[in-house]
Write a protein that holds these residues in place. Sequence first.
Motif, PDB file in Angstrom:
ATOM      1  N   ASP A  95      34.994  40.978  52.227  1.00  0.00           N
ATOM      2  CA  ASP A  95      36.381  40.697  51.817  1.00  0.00           C
ATOM      3  C   ASP A  95      36.745  41.650  50.720  1.00  0.00           C
ATOM      4  OD1 ASP A  95      38.507  39.414  51.309  1.00  0.00           O
ATOM      5  OD2 ASP A  95      37.714  38.083  50.326  1.00  0.00           O
ATOM      6  N   ASN A  96      36.006  41.471  49.581  1.00  0.00           N
ATOM      7  CA  ASN A  96      36.099  42.014  48.332  1.00  0.00           C
ATOM      8  C   ASN A  96      34.850  42.183  47.415  1.00  0.00           C
ATOM      9  OD1 ASN A  96      38.163  43.910  46.967  1.00  0.00           O
ATOM     10  ND2 ASN A  96      38.769  42.177  45.645  1.00  0.00           N
ATOM     11  N   PRO A  97      34.725  43.030  46.826  1.00  0.00           N
ATOM     12  CA  PRO A  97      33.642  42.896  45.613  1.00  0.00           C
ATOM     13  C   PRO A  97      33.621  41.778  44.660  1.00  0.00           C
ATOM     14  CG  PRO A  97      34.254  45.273  45.628  1.00  0.00           C
ATOM     15  CD  PRO A  97      35.221  44.558  46.708  1.00  0.00           C
ATOM     16  N   GLY A  98      32.832  40.802  44.748  1.00  0.00           N
ATOM     17  CA  GLY A  98      32.490  39.775  43.984  1.00  0.00           C
ATOM     18  C   GLY A  98      33.395  38.475  44.661  1.00  0.00           C
ATOM     19  N   ALA A  99      33.819  38.596  46.043  1.00  0.00           N
ATOM     20  CA  ALA A  99      34.345  37.582  46.614  1.00  0.00           C
ATOM     21  C   ALA A  99      32.995  36.279  46.936  1.00  0.00           C
ATOM     22  CB  ALA A  99      34.896  37.695  47.790  1.00  0.00           C
ATOM     23  N   PHE A 100      31.681  36.912  47.253  1.00  0.00           N
ATOM     24  CA  PHE A 100      30.743  36.375  47.566  1.00  0.00           C
ATOM     25  C   PHE A 100      29.731  36.767  46.418  1.00  0.00           C
ATOM     26  CE2 PHE A 100      33.133  36.633  51.366  1.00  0.00           C
ATOM     27  CZ  PHE A 100      33.015  35.474  52.003  1.00  0.00           C
ATOM     28  N   LEU A 101      28.465  36.238  46.396  1.00  0.00           N
ATOM     29  CA  LEU A 101      27.220  36.354  45.656  1.00  0.00           C
ATOM     30  C   LEU A 101      26.620  37.344  46.465  1.00  0.00           C
ATOM     31  CD1 LEU A 101      26.705  33.029  44.018  1.00  0.00           C
ATOM     32  CD2 LEU A 101      28.042  34.835  42.968  1.00  0.00           C
TER      33      LEU A 101
END
Length: 162
Positions: A95-101
């Motif tokens: 999705d996008n950097p930082g959207a998930f751990l």
Amino acid sequence: MTSPNDHLTELLRRLDDPEWPEWPKGYDRHGTGALFERLVARLKAGFGASCPAERDTQDSSEYGRVEVPAHATVCGERIVVSVSKFGSLAFVAADNPGAFLGTREARDEGALDAGDLAKVEQALTELGYVVVPEELLMSDYDGPTAVLSGRPSWWDRYFGTF
């Protein structure tokens, strides 16, 4: 006790030179750009879709990003690959950097297919990039370079703005 990422942490520390915060000494802008273009072409061929890319990011230690569009992925979420100006470092995010751990959490939540991730990581590895897990990049930065953040991370150091 050693961690599976110890060699990557060692690499991050070895590349860290406070005299060269935005790019490394001897930075080859043309070579970095040519390698990035090969990555974009590989992802386009591998996913059968046009992969939009941002190149030569200004005032940043990140060279650029390439996106595998959601419609080309198994899970229907885009994949973003970020490439640093340092040591051919790269990371992959759903999705996008930082959207998930990190990619593990993205897979566990159904946002990232293991086969799609393997395809991206294979392209990166075959081109000579070093894939650094987003989880490691989000850990606290404790090196000598002044970065623009109250509590900087390794991501700030190698992919952030200066």
